[in-house]
Scaffold this active site. Structure first.
Site, short mmCIF file in Angstrom:
data_model
loop_
_atom_site.label_atom_id
_atom_site.label_comp_id
_atom_site.label_asym_id
_atom_site.label_seq_id
_atom_site.Cartn_x
_atom_site.Cartn_y
_atom_site.Cartn_z
N PHE A 93 -1.34 5.42 0.88
CA PHE A 93 0.24 4.86 0.18
C PHE A 93 0.76 4.09 0.94
O PHE A 93 0.73 3.21 1.61
CB PHE A 93 1.13 6.06 0.55
CG PHE A 93 1.43 6.68 1.36
CD1 PHE A 93 2.85 5.81 2.95
CD2 PHE A 93 0.75 7.71 1.48
CE1 PHE A 93 2.87 6.38 3.99
CE2 PHE A 93 1.18 8.26 3.50
CZ PHE A 93 2.74 7.62 4.01
N CYS A 94 2.16 2.88 0.29
CA CYS A 94 2.42 1.83 1.12
C CYS A 94 3.61 1.77 0.29
O CYS A 94 4.48 3.12 1.13
CB CYS A 94 1.68 0.17 0.74
SG CYS A 94 1.97 0.12 -1.16
N TRP A 95 4.31 0.42 0.75
CA TRP A 95 5.79 0.71 0.72
C TRP A 95 6.68 1.47 -0.65
O TRP A 95 7.27 2.53 -0.91
CB TRP A 95 6.83 -0.62 1.08
CG TRP A 95 7.93 -0.51 0.54
CD1 TRP A 95 8.29 -1.40 -0.18
CD2 TRP A 95 9.51 0.25 1.17
NE1 TRP A 95 10.11 -1.22 -0.47
CE2 TRP A 95 10.63 -0.05 0.40
CE3 TRP A 95 8.99 1.60 1.63
CZ2 TRP A 95 11.63 0.50 0.19
CZ3 TRP A 95 10.11 2.20 1.69
CH2 TRP A 95 11.73 1.63 1.24
#
Length: 353
Positions: A93-95
């Site tokens: 995941f990222c932002w």
């Protein structure tokens, strides 16, 4: 091809221990706020992320993408190697579940490393946490542990936790001991991290008929307790621990180790010294300077913390209070276990009528 996974499905697998979460954002983003328990394998470090952001704003999106591709290409072998060393089902995941997590998942899939991508990323997770806080579901009963500074309340709770009691350790979640000296030797958590740890613990205990937690104030270090939890605490059975001052002094010395953080202790004391009678405050400061820490603690308890605690304790009606006189932490643990058992028996009898 990698699979997208929704936040609700990811949380179910995470709670079961069937999911390894990997945050591919930069180290500073990860340290600021992430999903508890996740690992950090950044696609870009902080400097690279700043460089790409500058190119995006000042040159063009295409220039930023080209530079990003150059950076990723150079570090790809190590990036893939790190993922291959992790066993179990993995989710990146990222932002916002955007380019960084998509790039990571795509590249890993090409190298036959199977991962999921979290839809919405940290932003979706934060929304999930906030929604849970706004409609917090708490049991009907609470046991709240109170006591003068140094009675070992946190130690008592952690011993009960090891025995399987439904404990909410607010100080651990805040990474702060809850006083003006509370952050000495620690790095307090921000509100987002505290909220995440609190909600995930409440989710683990959602089937419990009661909760056991410390009588903290609304603010613990950098974190503020949700109003619903504050109200819940105020309505609970208030357990007050009375313990000899010598035992309390030793707990404080063991916990804070002021000889390791002398300057920080003096700095913290100076924030409250004006609230203490001048001759006593001068004596405390002198004791801290000369490393007579036992006497400094004793004076702080007698002239600052104990009077403040008495004022707070007096706000509760006697019908809501249970006072336990103990010699040490182990005796307190046994008496609390007996008290909880008796209270639950009464509640069960009333419910069956």
């Amino acid at each position: 091809m990698f699979h997208d996974i929704a936040i609700e499905d990811m949380m179910v697998l995470k709670e079961k221990g069937d999911m390894v979460l990997i945050d591919v954002r930069s180290p500073s983003e990860y340290n600021n706020s992430t999903i508890p328990g996740s690992l950090n394998i950044p696609l870009f470090d902080d400097e690279e992320r700043a460089e790409i952001g500058t190119l995006y704003k000042q040159v063009s999106p295409e220039a930023a993408q080209e530079r990003g591709l150059e950076i990723v290409s150079a570090k790809l072998p190590n990036f893939i190697k790190e993922f291959k060393q992790i066993d179990g089902e993995k989710t990146v995941f990222c932002w916002r579940g955007g380019m960084r997590s998509k790039t990571s998942a795509t590249v890993l899939d090409l190298m036959n490393v199977k991962v999921n991508r979290l839809l919405g990323g940290v932003r979706a997770y934060r929304k999930w946490v906030v929604d849970k806080i706004e409609r917090m579901d708490l049991p009907q009963k609470a046991f709240i542990l109170n006591g003068n500074t140094g009675t070992g309340k946190t130690l008592i709770l952690r011993k009960l936790l090891k025995e399987g009691y439904p404990v909410i350790d607010l100080e651990q979640m805040a990474n702060h001991r809850g006083s003006i000296f509370g952050q000495i030797g620690l790095q307090p958590h921000n509100q987002k991290t505290f909220d995440s740890l609190l909600i995930e613990r409440l989710e683990q205990l959602k089937d419990s008929s009661y909760l056991l937690l410390e009588g903290e104030s609304k603010r613990i270090g950098r974190a503020v307790l949700p109003d619903a939890l504050c109200d819940f605490k105020e309505q609970g059975v208030q357990i007050f621990i009375e313990m000899p001052i010598e035992e309390r002094i030793q707990h404080i010395l063991d916990d804070y180790q002021p000889w390791e953080y002398k300057s920080q202790c003096i700095e913290a004391f100076r924030k409250i010294k004006s609230r203490i009678h001048t001759p006593i405050s001068a004596q405390i400061e002198e004791c801290l300077q000369s490393e007579e820490f036992s006497l400094a603690v004793k004076l702080l308890l007698e002239y600052y913390y104990d009077p403040r605690y008495k004022f707070t304790a007096d706000q509760y009606p006697e019908s809501q209070k249970v006072t336990l006189h103990v010699q040490n932490v182990d005796e307190a643990v046994e008496k609390i276990k007996k008290l909880i058992g008796n209270e639950l028996k009464v509640s069960n009898r009333l419910a069956s009528i």
